[in-house]
Design an enzyme around this catalytic site. Structure first.
Site, PDB file in Angstrom:
ATOM      1  N   THR A 221      -6.275  13.033   0.084  1.00  0.00           N
ATOM      2  CA  THR A 221      -7.480  12.495   0.720  1.00  0.00           C
ATOM      3  C   THR A 221      -7.289  12.438   2.240  1.00  0.00           C
ATOM      4  O   THR A 221      -6.161  12.314   2.708  1.00  0.00           O
ATOM      5  CB  THR A 221      -7.715  11.069   0.180  1.00  0.00           C
ATOM      6  OG1 THR A 221      -8.140  11.183  -1.170  1.00  0.00           O
ATOM      7  CG2 THR A 221      -8.745  10.296   0.960  1.00  0.00           C
ATOM      8  N   ARG A 249     -15.975  10.325 -12.725  1.00  0.00           N
ATOM      9  CA  ARG A 249     -15.098   9.262 -12.199  1.00  0.00           C
ATOM     10  C   ARG A 249     -15.243   9.137 -10.681  1.00  0.00           C
ATOM     11  O   ARG A 249     -15.320  10.121  -9.958  1.00  0.00           O
ATOM     12  CB  ARG A 249     -13.657   9.607 -12.581  1.00  0.00           C
ATOM     13  CG  ARG A 249     -12.604   8.661 -12.006  1.00  0.00           C
ATOM     14  CD  ARG A 249     -11.997   9.215 -10.737  1.00  0.00           C
ATOM     15  NE  ARG A 249     -10.861   8.406 -10.282  1.00  0.00           N
ATOM     16  CZ  ARG A 249     -10.327   8.489  -9.069  1.00  0.00           C
ATOM     17  NH1 ARG A 249     -10.810   9.349  -8.194  1.00  0.00           N
ATOM     18  NH2 ARG A 249      -9.317   7.738  -8.725  1.00  0.00           N
ATOM     19  N   GLY A 251     -13.427   7.165  -7.330  1.00  0.00           N
ATOM     20  CA  GLY A 251     -12.251   6.397  -6.908  1.00  0.00           C
ATOM     21  C   GLY A 251     -12.603   5.399  -5.820  1.00  0.00           C
ATOM     22  O   GLY A 251     -13.757   4.984  -5.669  1.00  0.00           O
ATOM     23  N   ASP A 252     -11.596   5.048  -5.038  1.00  0.00           N
ATOM     24  CA  ASP A 252     -11.775   4.012  -4.006  1.00  0.00           C
ATOM     25  C   ASP A 252     -12.392   4.543  -2.716  1.00  0.00           C
ATOM     26  O   ASP A 252     -12.971   3.779  -1.937  1.00  0.00           O
ATOM     27  CB  ASP A 252     -10.423   3.379  -3.662  1.00  0.00           C
ATOM     28  CG  ASP A 252      -9.456   4.425  -3.114  1.00  0.00           C
ATOM     29  OD1 ASP A 252      -9.333   5.508  -3.733  1.00  0.00           O
ATOM     30  OD2 ASP A 252      -8.842   4.176  -2.062  1.00  0.00           O
ATOM     31  N   THR A 272      -5.576   5.768   0.987  1.00  0.00           N
ATOM     32  CA  THR A 272      -5.367   6.951   0.150  1.00  0.00           C
ATOM     33  C   THR A 272      -4.387   6.588  -0.954  1.00  0.00           C
ATOM     34  O   THR A 272      -3.402   5.898  -0.704  1.00  0.00           O
ATOM     35  CB  THR A 272      -4.820   8.143   0.950  1.00  0.00           C
ATOM     36  OG1 THR A 272      -4.521   9.201   0.027  1.00  0.00           O
ATOM     37  CG2 THR A 272      -3.581   7.815   1.759  1.00  0.00           C
ATOM     38  N   GLY A 273      -4.674   7.040  -2.154  1.00  0.00           N
ATOM     39  CA  GLY A 273      -3.758   6.710  -3.247  1.00  0.00           C
ATOM     40  C   GLY A 273      -4.492   6.679  -4.564  1.00  0.00           C
ATOM     41  O   GLY A 273      -5.584   7.245  -4.697  1.00  0.00           O
ATOM     42  N   GLY A 275      -6.816   5.624  -6.821  1.00  0.00           N
ATOM     43  CA  GLY A 275      -8.045   4.891  -6.529  1.00  0.00           C
ATOM     44  C   GLY A 275      -8.343   3.701  -7.426  1.00  0.00           C
ATOM     45  O   GLY A 275      -8.860   2.685  -6.968  1.00  0.00           O
TER      46      GLY A 275
END
Ligand code: ASP
Length: 356
Positions: A221, A249, A251-252, A272-273, A275
């Site tokens: 990301t 889906r 994510g964050d 980033t990671g 989510g």
């Protein structure tokens, strides 16, 4: 005796001249630096299993050059008197247009072989924000997030509606095939193959569904946090999400407070990671809230969330952030994170692995 009294008084006078005013209050000392000399920005190109042994020299060079290009583009805008939001979008556009990162052109593939993009931005002065999720035809998702913030009464738009809004706003629309890159497509095939073998041995579908994400994806990301000469903070994040995602889906990255947050009173953060965990930990807002309510420094807040709160839940990843005084944090709990920072004096710092 007279001599002794004289020496003590002279000593006292010399010491008090050397003593900086309000030494005990470092924040007030920092605040004496004029706002137009504190500007800067920090970017990330994703955190994950990024190890030197898996990297060729030419690929590493390509990453460093692209990080440098994005950082310098954002910095030039700030140095020329542009806003933090302009710097954030310019830096992110460069990474979105590169196949190296999991955003825009280089977005990862969903389980169905499509690319679904998410992005968000936040303005620290107004606390206004814009976010989009699940778009498949918008070349630069971060621009659409800005348009949602500036040109609509909403904060978050998704899928077809978001694409319709992008068209109405005259943003660049591309055929979904624009997002095809062989490297990302092969990553999907690897994960699907692995999933098939695991399914033979494992009845727990939930574990099978999540497992390939962390082991095989370098997340990638992109994001940026910036402080401009006027003391205004901004942050933005753009992503293709996680390889092999399904069921639309999200994510964050497009969630304000998780993937992105900015508040002039505290800091600007881009995450980033993994989510799912970043949503549950409310990573970006949590860092700001710790600064606001507990008075801790940006670095202390970032370490607490990334090194303690997220791993305690079972997640991994990182953040980049800048505070209202120009202090920067680049914190991660994975093997590496593509990251770069440039301050008002133009010092450039680019790193990929733990220490370099
Ligand atoms: N946080 C992103 C997501 O979960 C992935 C990433 O950071 O690379 O969608």
């Amino acid at each position: 005796m007279k001599k002794l009294v004289f020496s003590i008084i002279s000593c006292f006078l010399i010491m008090s001249c050397d003593m900086p005013v309000k030494k005990e209050n470092s924040k007030e000392v920092e605040n004496t630096i004029p706002a137009d000399q504190k500007f800067g920005l920090v970017i990330h190109g994703g955190a994950g299993t990024i190890l030197k042994k898996n990297m060729t020299d030419s690929l590493e060079k390509a990453y460093r050059l692209k990080l440098e290009e994005a950082t310098k583009a954002g910095h030039k805008i700030l140095a020329d008197g542009g806003t933090s939001m302009e710097a954030v979008t310019a830096a992110i556009n460069i990474m979105e247009d590169s196949p190296l990162f999991n955003a825009g052109k280089g977005a990862v593939f969903t389980h169905d072989g499509t690319n679904e993009l998410d992005a968000s931005v936040m303005d620290g002065k107004t606390l206004n924000a814009g976010a989009i999720s699940g778009v498949t035809t918008v070349k630069n998702p971060i621009d659409l997030a800005v348009a949602v913030m500036d040109k609509s009464e909403h904060v978050m738009l998704s899928a077809k509606g978001a694409e319709q809004f992008a068209q109405e706003q005259g943003l660049e629309i591309v055929d979904p095939s624009y997002f095809y890159t062989e490297r990302r497509f092969q990553s999907l095939q690897k994960i699907i193959d692995k999933e098939k073998t695991q399914l033979d041995h494992d009845d727990d579908k939930k574990v099978v569904f999540m497992d390939p994400y962390i082991k095989d994806s370098k997340f990638g990301t992109v994001g940026c946090a910036a402080l401009d000469k006027y003391g205004n903070l901004a942050a933005g994040t753009s992503t293709g999400g996680m390889t092999n995602k399904r069921y639309n889906r999200i994510g964050d990255a497009p969630i304000i407070g998780s993937g992105t947050y900015a508040n002039n009173a505290t800091c600007a953060v881009s995450s980033t990671g993994w989510g799912e965990f970043f949503i549950r930990a409310q990573v970006a807002h949590d860092i700001s809230a710790m600064m606001e309510y507990k008075g801790v420094t940006l670095q202390e807040a970032a370490s607490e969330v990334i090194q303690k709160k997220v791993p305690a839940l079972g997640g991994d990843g990182g953040i980049v952030a800048i505070d209202k005084d120009g202090n920067v944090a680049m914190e991660f709990n994975t093997a590496g994170m593509y990251r770069a920072h440039m301050n008002a004096t133009g010092d450039l710092d680019i790193k990929i692995y733990k220490n370099n």
